[in-house]
Design an enzyme around this catalytic site. Structure first.
Site, PDB file in Angstrom:
ATOM      1  N   PHE A 263       0.814  -1.222   0.000  1.00 28.86           N
ATOM      2  CA  PHE A 263       0.000   0.000   0.000  1.00 28.86           C
ATOM      3  C   PHE A 263       0.844   1.267   0.000  1.00 28.86           C
ATOM      4  O   PHE A 263       0.465   2.286   0.554  1.00 28.86           O
ATOM      5  CB  PHE A 263      -1.028  -0.012   1.156  1.00 28.86           C
ATOM      6  CG  PHE A 263      -2.292  -0.685   0.730  1.00 28.86           C
ATOM      7  CD1 PHE A 263      -2.280  -2.023   0.404  1.00 28.86           C
ATOM      8  CD2 PHE A 263      -3.475   0.014   0.604  1.00 28.86           C
ATOM      9  CE1 PHE A 263      -3.425  -2.667  -0.040  1.00 28.86           C
ATOM     10  CE2 PHE A 263      -4.635  -0.614   0.156  1.00 28.86           C
ATOM     11  CZ  PHE A 263      -4.599  -1.960  -0.155  1.00 28.86           C
ATOM     12  N   CYS A 274     -15.354   0.885  -1.157  1.00 36.23           N
ATOM     13  CA  CYS A 274     -15.100   0.788   0.284  1.00 36.23           C
ATOM     14  C   CYS A 274     -14.287   1.946   0.847  1.00 36.23           C
ATOM     15  O   CYS A 274     -14.807   2.741   1.627  1.00 36.23           O
ATOM     16  CB  CYS A 274     -14.394  -0.529   0.581  1.00 36.23           C
ATOM     17  SG  CYS A 274     -15.362  -1.948   0.048  1.00 36.23           S
ATOM     18  N   ARG A 346     -16.961   1.419  -9.362  1.00 31.70           N
ATOM     19  CA  ARG A 346     -17.465   2.391  -8.381  1.00 31.70           C
ATOM     20  C   ARG A 346     -16.334   3.333  -7.947  1.00 31.70           C
ATOM     21  O   ARG A 346     -15.266   2.902  -7.588  1.00 31.70           O
ATOM     22  CB  ARG A 346     -18.035   1.668  -7.151  1.00 31.70           C
ATOM     23  CG  ARG A 346     -19.388   1.044  -7.419  1.00 31.70           C
ATOM     24  CD  ARG A 346     -19.878   0.290  -6.203  1.00 31.70           C
ATOM     25  NE  ARG A 346     -19.030  -0.857  -5.897  1.00 31.70           N
ATOM     26  CZ  ARG A 346     -19.133  -1.585  -4.789  1.00 31.70           C
ATOM     27  NH1 ARG A 346     -20.026  -1.285  -3.879  1.00 31.70           N
ATOM     28  NH2 ARG A 346     -18.343  -2.614  -4.598  1.00 31.70           N
TER      29      ARG A 346
HETATM   30  C1  UGA Z   1     -10.538  -2.655   0.736  1.00 32.07           C
HETATM   31  C2  UGA Z   1      -9.643  -3.225   1.844  1.00 32.07           C
HETATM   32  O1  UGA Z   1      -8.322  -3.413   1.344  1.00 32.07           O
HETATM   33  C3  UGA Z   1     -10.207  -4.564   2.347  1.00 32.07           C
HETATM   34  O2  UGA Z   1      -9.417  -5.057   3.415  1.00 32.07           O
HETATM   35  C4  UGA Z   1     -11.635  -4.323   2.835  1.00 32.07           C
HETATM   36  O3  UGA Z   1     -12.237  -5.523   3.281  1.00 32.07           O
HETATM   37  C5  UGA Z   1     -12.459  -3.778   1.684  1.00 32.07           C
HETATM   38  O4  UGA Z   1     -11.875  -2.535   1.218  1.00 32.07           O
HETATM   39  C6  UGA Z   1     -13.853  -3.536   2.176  1.00 32.07           C
HETATM   40  O5  UGA Z   1     -14.044  -2.631   3.002  1.00 32.07           O
HETATM   41  O6  UGA Z   1     -14.746  -4.288   1.824  1.00 32.07           O
HETATM   42  P1  UGA Z   1     -10.801  -3.128  -1.885  1.00 32.07           P
HETATM   43  O7  UGA Z   1     -11.837  -2.052  -1.899  1.00 32.07           O
HETATM   44  O8  UGA Z   1     -11.052  -4.402  -2.603  1.00 32.07           O
HETATM   45  O9  UGA Z   1     -10.480  -3.547  -0.364  1.00 32.07           O
HETATM   46  O10 UGA Z   1      -9.507  -2.472  -2.511  1.00 32.07           O
HETATM   47  P2  UGA Z   1      -7.977  -2.274  -2.096  1.00 32.07           P
HETATM   48  O11 UGA Z   1      -7.165  -3.410  -2.530  1.00 32.07           O
HETATM   49  O12 UGA Z   1      -7.876  -1.849  -0.687  1.00 32.07           O
HETATM   50  O13 UGA Z   1      -7.616  -1.029  -3.019  1.00 32.07           O
HETATM   51  C7  UGA Z   1      -8.303   0.204  -2.869  1.00 32.07           C
HETATM   52  C8  UGA Z   1      -7.776   1.236  -3.820  1.00 32.07           C
HETATM   53  O14 UGA Z   1      -6.486   1.677  -3.410  1.00 32.07           O
HETATM   54  C9  UGA Z   1      -7.654   0.823  -5.267  1.00 32.07           C
HETATM   55  O15 UGA Z   1      -8.187   1.848  -6.089  1.00 32.07           O
HETATM   56  C10 UGA Z   1      -6.150   0.680  -5.463  1.00 32.07           C
HETATM   57  O16 UGA Z   1      -5.758   0.924  -6.789  1.00 32.07           O
HETATM   58  C11 UGA Z   1      -5.630   1.750  -4.524  1.00 32.07           C
HETATM   59  N1  UGA Z   1      -4.238   1.520  -4.085  1.00 32.07           N
HETATM   60  C12 UGA Z   1      -3.918   0.409  -3.372  1.00 32.07           C
HETATM   61  C13 UGA Z   1      -3.251   2.458  -4.373  1.00 32.07           C
HETATM   62  O17 UGA Z   1      -3.523   3.501  -5.008  1.00 32.07           O
HETATM   63  N2  UGA Z   1      -1.974   2.250  -3.946  1.00 32.07           N
HETATM   64  C14 UGA Z   1      -1.635   1.151  -3.239  1.00 32.07           C
HETATM   65  O18 UGA Z   1      -0.441   1.024  -2.869  1.00 32.07           O
HETATM   66  C15 UGA Z   1      -2.623   0.202  -2.953  1.00 32.07           C
END
Ligand code: UGA
Length: 451
Positions: A263, A274, A346
């Site tokens: 992250f 989320c 979304r």
């Molecule tokens: C997130 C959480 O990671 C889960 O643990 C949680 O259960 C879930 O929300 C939820 O509340 O249901 P998710 O929405 O699937 O999961 O997505 P993530 O993998 O967290 O990524 C979120 C966003 O952050 C994406 O747009 C991704 O591209 C961005 N991101 C992630 C970054 O810009 N940089 C990073 O280093 C990592």
């Protein structure tokens, strides 16, 4: 006797949870109020793209040849109330229109519809992401409505699954958190230990808390993740001003295992169903509790994140000529979903950037491996192509906005032959700059110096 399980709500969370419960060996009945969803799921199909989910579902849905038959779907509340020993509430809690707070109407309706029909002992387990304090309120509501009275107990069991890894995260969770309270707390804990016996035996930590702590684990986990992303994006802004390289910075920071490398990918920021709505709902709830000062930093986390989208639009504008408009410019956008391995658009940063450029007169063509149908529904006026190559044909600039593996494996030379100019902006810091530069491309990324 083996526990019988119901799952209420069959979105990402519910559909995956239902299939996972069947995989763990339970008889499962899942309910949704949308007939089309029930029809689709009953035939072993999933209304979204989630790796491995359809296979798992088909392995268990009753009526499918060779299945275990342990998983069924219904529209009938009475059937659910009658069937289940444990009822998992998995409906969504979207952001309210025009407000930061989340909309609890689906959770409230689900709990009320179920409780009013519970004539036998049961454990109701909330999995939806809710404002802290909801479990206590819902427990009181259940006590009021359930014909079985005190024999119906509520527990809170937040879900941490990530889209794209939903099946794996559900079957092998990195922790199981349950909030229990009241005279039947121990019994509720025993029941949930039985439900999760397999992952517990595999070593998943099992954390027992009170209601508010369980609810807070979820929102604070998502807030921490959002903060980590915005932290590195803030560093990207500073790197741009100072001539530093945020990718190297993140790599070096990540070697400190107190910080960790996950992250810390700078780019156009977080989106999805989320993180953005959860941090806003958390701020709104803290305000109601008189603790708003504690979370004012999340406002900053949110605005750093939203700034990334605008910044990408500015980089693209500069790239196509630097004047004030995109008029007459062709912009190829690779990626529409909020993250790879999902078809979810979304609050997708990628689509948001594409939409802004389109509204400013650019001719935008989008390609995404799985998100095309959802993107078209949300932004019907954008141009869409059937492949990355087609999207790039004639483009003045290419924007890489969702880090699909397919995009990392593209042949920069072949794309270069199709593009009008070899200029790529990497909004996810995920492509290999050397490969693109070798093929004659000008490669730029956020928070990194231009070569
Ligand atoms: C997130 C959480 O990671 C889960 O643990 C949680 O259960 C879930 O929300 C939820 O509340 O249901 P998710 O929405 O699937 O999961 O997505 P993530 O993998 O967290 O990524 C979120 C966003 O952050 C994406 O747009 C991704 O591209 C961005 N991101 C992630 C970054 O810009 N940089 C990073 O280093 C990592």
């Amino acid at each position: 006797m083996a526990l019988k399980i119901t799952v209420i709500g069959t979105g990402y969370l519910g559909a995956t949870h239902a299939a996972a419960m069947a995989e763990l060996g339970f008889e499962v009945l899942a309910l949704d109020v949308v007939p089309e969803k029930i029809e689709l799921l009953s035939s072993g199909r999933v209304p979204m793209y989630e790796p491995g989910l359809e296979e798992l579902l088909r392995k268990h849905v009753a009526g499918i040849e060779g299945s275990t038959g342990r998983l069924r779907f219904t529209l009938e509340w009475a059937e659910v109330a009658d069937f289940g020993d444990v009822h998992f509430v998995c409906v969504n809690t979207p952001q309210k229109h025009g407000e930061y707070a989340c909309d609890m109407s689906y959770v409230d309706a689900a709990v009320e519809s179920l409780a009013a029909r519970l004539t036998r002992p049961a454990l109701v387990v909330g999995k939806s992401t809710v404002p802290v304090g909801s479990a206590e309120r819902l427990a009181a509501r259940i006590a009021e409505l359930a014909p079985a009275g005190p024999e119906v107990t509520l527990a809170w069991n937040p879900e941490f699954l990530r889209e794209g890894y939903a099946v794996q995260d559900t079957l092998h969770p990195d922790r199981i958190v349950i909030g229990v309270n009241g005279p039947r707390a121990e019994e509720a804990e025993r029941t949930l230990r039985q439900v999760y016996a397999t992952p517990i035996a595999e070593g998943s930590p099992f954390v027992v808390t009170d209601f508010p702590t369980a609810e807070l684990v979820k929102t604070s986990a998502n807030s921490f993740l959002a903060t980590k992303i915005s932290f590195i994006n803030a560093m990207a802004e500073v790197c741009e001003a100072a001539g530093g390289d945020v990718a190297k910075l993140a790599e070096a920071l990540g070697h400190d295992d107190r910080i960790g490398r996950k992250f810390l990918r700078a780019g156009i920021g977080f989106g999805g169903g989320c993180l953005p709505k959860d941090i806003r709902a958390f701020m709104a709830r803290a305000g109601e509790l008189g603790a708003d000062q504690a979370l004012t930093f999340l406002r900053e986390v949110d605005s750093i994140n939203m700034r990334r989208r605008g910044h990408m639009v500015e980089l693209a504008r500069e790239a196509v000529g630097g004047d004030s408009s995109f008029l007459g410019k062709r912009v190829a956008v690779l990626g529409a979903t909020f993250k790879p391995d999902s078809d979810d658009v979304r609050d997708s940063p990628a689509l948001n950037v594409a939409g802004q450029i389109h509204l400013q007169g650019g001719q935008v063509t989008v390609y995404d491996p799985k998100g095309m149908a959802n993107a078209r529904r949300l932004f019907p006026t954008l141009g869409y192509a059937d492949s990355a190559l087609e999207a790039v044909r004639g483009a003045d600039v290419v924007l890489h906005l969702t880090e699909w593996r397919e995009f990392r494996e593209l042949d920069p030379a072949a794309l270069g032959a199709a593009a009008s100019r070899r200029l790529i902006l990497d909004g996810r810091n995920a492509l290999d700059p050397a490969r693109w530069r070798e093929a004659g491309w000008t490669y730029r990324a956020m928070g990194r110096p231009n070569a």
